[in-house]
Design a protein around this motif. Structure first.
Motif, mmCIF file in Angstrom:
data_model
loop_
_atom_site.group_PDB
_atom_site.id
_atom_site.type_symbol
_atom_site.label_atom_id
_atom_site.label_comp_id
_atom_site.label_asym_id
_atom_site.label_seq_id
_atom_site.Cartn_x
_atom_site.Cartn_y
_atom_site.Cartn_z
ATOM 1 N N TYR A 1 -11.303 -3.168 -12.168
ATOM 2 C CA TYR A 1 -12.114 -4.207 -11.559
ATOM 3 C C TYR A 1 -13.157 -4.717 -12.551
ATOM 4 C CZ TYR A 1 -15.842 -6.277 -8.868
ATOM 5 O OH TYR A 1 -16.819 -7.116 -8.432
ATOM 6 N N ARG B 1 -9.394 2.123 -10.377
ATOM 7 C CA ARG B 1 -9.545 0.825 -9.737
ATOM 8 C C ARG B 1 -10.860 0.173 -10.159
ATOM 9 N NH1 ARG B 1 -11.357 1.566 -4.048
ATOM 10 N NH2 ARG B 1 -13.128 2.100 -5.306
ATOM 11 N N ASP B 2 -11.915 0.961 -10.210
ATOM 12 C CA ASP B 2 -13.199 0.390 -10.609
ATOM 13 C C ASP B 2 -13.191 -0.024 -12.068
ATOM 14 O OD1 ASP B 2 -14.152 0.659 -8.123
ATOM 15 O OD2 ASP B 2 -15.190 2.554 -8.475
ATOM 16 N N GLN C 1 -1.873 -7.402 -9.580
ATOM 17 C CA GLN C 1 -1.211 -8.695 -9.436
ATOM 18 C C GLN C 1 -1.767 -9.661 -10.460
ATOM 19 O OE1 GLN C 1 1.029 -9.654 -7.080
ATOM 20 N NE2 GLN C 1 0.795 -8.285 -5.347
ATOM 21 N N ASP D 1 -5.560 -9.762 -8.560
ATOM 22 C CA ASP D 1 -5.860 -8.911 -7.414
ATOM 23 C C ASP D 1 -5.544 -7.474 -7.792
ATOM 24 O OD1 ASP D 1 -5.370 -11.512 -6.710
ATOM 25 O OD2 ASP D 1 -3.979 -11.074 -5.095
ATOM 26 N N ILE D 2 -6.308 -6.574 -7.247
ATOM 27 C CA ILE D 2 -5.997 -5.155 -7.371
ATOM 28 C C ILE D 2 -5.778 -4.632 -5.954
ATOM 29 C CG2 ILE D 2 -6.808 -2.911 -8.146
ATOM 30 C CD1 ILE D 2 -8.657 -4.398 -10.060
ATOM 31 N N HIS D 3 -4.638 -4.015 -5.741
ATOM 32 C CA HIS D 3 -4.349 -3.447 -4.430
ATOM 33 C C HIS D 3 -4.255 -1.940 -4.573
ATOM 34 C CE1 HIS D 3 -3.168 -7.364 -2.651
ATOM 35 N NE2 HIS D 3 -2.869 -7.613 -3.903
ATOM 36 N N LEU D 4 -4.995 -1.262 -3.775
ATOM 37 C CA LEU D 4 -4.923 0.196 -3.756
ATOM 38 C C LEU D 4 -4.314 0.594 -2.431
ATOM 39 C CD1 LEU D 4 -6.099 2.654 -5.482
ATOM 40 C CD2 LEU D 4 -7.821 2.756 -3.734
ATOM 41 N N THR D 5 -3.117 1.172 -2.484
ATOM 42 C CA THR D 5 -2.501 1.615 -1.237
ATOM 43 C C THR D 5 -2.226 3.107 -1.320
ATOM 44 O OG1 THR D 5 -0.430 0.876 -2.194
ATOM 45 C CG2 THR D 5 -1.334 -0.480 -0.484
ATOM 46 N N ASN D 6 -2.452 3.795 -0.232
ATOM 47 C CA ASN D 6 -2.044 5.192 -0.184
ATOM 48 C C ASN D 6 -1.611 5.544 1.228
ATOM 49 O OD1 ASN D 6 -4.631 5.100 0.843
ATOM 50 N ND2 ASN D 6 -5.526 6.163 -0.876
ATOM 51 N N ASN D 7 -0.449 6.129 1.314
ATOM 52 C CA ASN D 7 -0.013 6.600 2.625
ATOM 53 C C ASN D 7 -0.510 8.026 2.819
ATOM 54 O OD1 ASN D 7 1.772 8.341 1.342
ATOM 55 N ND2 ASN D 7 3.439 6.851 1.408
ATOM 56 N N ILE D 8 -0.182 8.570 3.953
ATOM 57 C CA ILE D 8 -0.809 9.837 4.336
ATOM 58 C C ILE D 8 -0.428 10.970 3.377
ATOM 59 C CG2 ILE D 8 1.030 10.273 6.003
ATOM 60 C CD1 ILE D 8 -1.105 11.544 7.731
ATOM 61 N N ARG E 1 -2.381 10.606 0.243
ATOM 62 C CA ARG E 1 -3.779 11.019 0.420
ATOM 63 C C ARG E 1 -3.897 12.529 0.381
ATOM 64 N NH1 ARG E 1 -3.967 6.810 4.088
ATOM 65 N NH2 ARG E 1 -3.984 8.079 5.957
ATOM 66 N N TRP E 2 -2.913 13.213 0.972
ATOM 67 C CA TRP E 2 -2.945 14.675 0.939
ATOM 68 C C TRP E 2 -2.885 15.190 -0.494
ATOM 69 C CZ3 TRP E 2 0.820 15.234 5.602
ATOM 70 C CH2 TRP E 2 0.067 15.409 6.772
#
Lengths: 240, 241
Positions: free
Chosen positions: B163, B159-160, B137, B117-124, B127-128
């Protein structure tokens, strides 16, 4: 009256959405999956029933919490009328503002949830503050679960859980573990499950392990178009 | 991202499946790098193999995160600073590795084909700043991701890229299409073969020798040259009835 009310709500919501996109860098577009030629990528969102389901939970929460808060406030007014009246604005703010915020957040949650299915993989994106995007391929899927609670049945929705190998659970994925893709609140769970399962079966080497797919792909089939053409000629010949 | 990268990945995979091509390509790349001459095509494309260090923005983000600790800022910030200073990535053709640490050193190696699995997380804040966490994973039992790549600016491209390398995504536009074609062709081959068999059986049962006559007749009708046709027909005629 009702339509005007709805229009105003939609206008406010669009304004909030624009601010979110600009200030909070929330992607305005649905996610994409790199797909080769001849592949189709299907993007969808939870069904309308999911929105109803979330709002139903919200209303229950609202009634319970506001009854408690208003009760406390009235008790305070009865006990200490001066203080009770002085904190009226504060009490109203505490009673009303979180409800508005949560109501908007439900809509935002609904609008920021995206599910993508391609021929080889699926991608799930959700979140407002913390945007979480999961990508996994069908080859890695170990099992697919469909769950539905009684309330969800009433709203005609169910959840499809796509699980890959590996355990553990973490709070950031809602106690579900990191090896799960959750497709929540869809009304065509059967269809999606069948689609995912059929593509899982298509992959010859599903699950763990990694056979040498380089050699496999060249061997696959065994009949070229030329073979078929020749055979067709033979068939013509024999048919006379 | 989009069509361009997809094309590039399929090209990369084509190279991978063809070792000769791959060698020549990498050689030309090496030559170009050695000369350091700007080629005709500007290098806008994402090349993960060049990523070794996290972007300096990551340090700002770490500082911001540490501010949340309030008066304990130094205690939160110093470990993160150490991590930032020592963090090294290595993207190779078939795997990724990262290492960091001053007192306690950690190094994680994993192969692309074991990625589940690939998880992309970004909080605010991320992102700024244009950052994101790319968590990878594998099938190991731990809940925490095996590797979290931080401080890469082109997270979508990364990510790509991952992937395209991961298990089950190889040959993005080849395998499924080939499968479908193979299935269709298998069916047509099967029907043709059964038809031939049935026809042959019927004809041979009705009148032995008709099959060869049929062959010559159709060869004529398809349009063989006259001489060949006559030769065939004579040969066919010469066959004992």
């Amino acid at each position: 009256m009702n339509s005007g009310h709805q229009l105003a709500a939609a206008w406010v919501y669009r304004g909030i959405w624009k601010r979110l996109v600009r200030w909070f860098r929330i992607p305005d577009q649905p996610p994409e999956l790199p797909a080769g030629t001849g592949q189709n990528v299907q993007a969808f969102r939870p069904s309308e029933g999911f929105l109803g389901y979330l709002k139903f939970q919200f209303w229950i929460w609202l009634v319970v919490s506001d009854v408690v808060l208003i009760g406390l406030w009235i008790a305070l007014i009865v006990a200490q009328p001066m203080i009770g009246l002085l904190i009226t604005p504060l009490a109203l703010a505490i009673i009303i503002l979180p409800d508005v915020a949560i109501y908007i957040a439900i809509h935002l949650r609904y609008d920021t949830t995206w599910y993508l299915l391609s021929d080889r993989s699926l991608r799930i994106r959700r979140g407002i503050w913390l945007i979480h995007e999961t990508t996994l391929t069908y080859n890695n899927i170990q099992n697919v679960k469909v769950t539905q609670g009684p309330l969800e049945r009433y709203f005609g929705i169910s959840n499809v859980m796509v699980e890959t190998a590996g355990g553990g659970s973490s709070p950031e994925t809602g106690g579900m573990g990191p090896h799960v893709g959750r497709i929540e609140g869809i009304d065509n769970a059967e269809e999606i499950r069948n689609l995912i399962m059929s593509r899982c079966k298509l992959a010859m080497d599903s699950g763990l392990g990694d056979p040498d797919d380089a050699g496999q792909s060249t061997k696959r089939g065994g009949w070229s178009p030329q073979h078929v053409a020749v055979l067709r000629e033979i068939a013509e010949v024999v048919r006379g | 991202m989009g069509v361009g990268t997809a094309a590039r990945y399929t090209e990369a995979q084509a190279n991978e499946h063809n070792p000769v091509f791959h060698d020549t390509f990498s050689k030309t790349d090496a030559v170009m790098n050695k000369d350091a001459a700007p080629s005709s095509a500007p290098q806008k494309t994402f090349d993960p193999q060049k990523i070794e260090r996290p972007d300096p923005v990551l340090l700002k983000y770490y500082a911001l995160v540490s501010l949340a600790a309030g008066p304990l800022f130094p205690f939160a910030f110093i470990p993160l600073l150490c991590k930032y200073i020592t963090l090294r990535y290595q993207f190779e053709a078939d795997g990724v590795s990262m290492k960091w640490g001053v007192l306690f050193r950690r190094e994680i190696n994993l192969t692309h084909r074991r990625i589940q699995d690939i998880h992309l997380t970004n909080n605010i804040f991320q992102r700024w700043m244009g950052l994101a966490n790319v968590a990878i994973q594998t099938a190991s039992g731990s809940a925490a991701p095996e590797m979290t790549i931080e401080g890469v600016l082109q997270t979508d491209s990364l990510r790509d890229y991952l992937y395209a390398q991961m298990r089950g995504a190889k040959g993005l536009d080849r395998d499924t299409v080939a499968d479908e074609h193979a299935a269709a062709e298998d069916d047509s081959v099967l029907t043709l073969l059964t038809e031939i068999r049935d026809n042959l059986r019927i004809r041979l049962r009705a009148e032995p020798g008709a099959v060869s006559a049929g062959i010559t007749g159709s060869a004529d009708s398809i349009g063989f040259s006259d001489s060949a046709g006559s030769a065939e027909s004579t040969r066919g005629g010469g066959m004992p009835e």
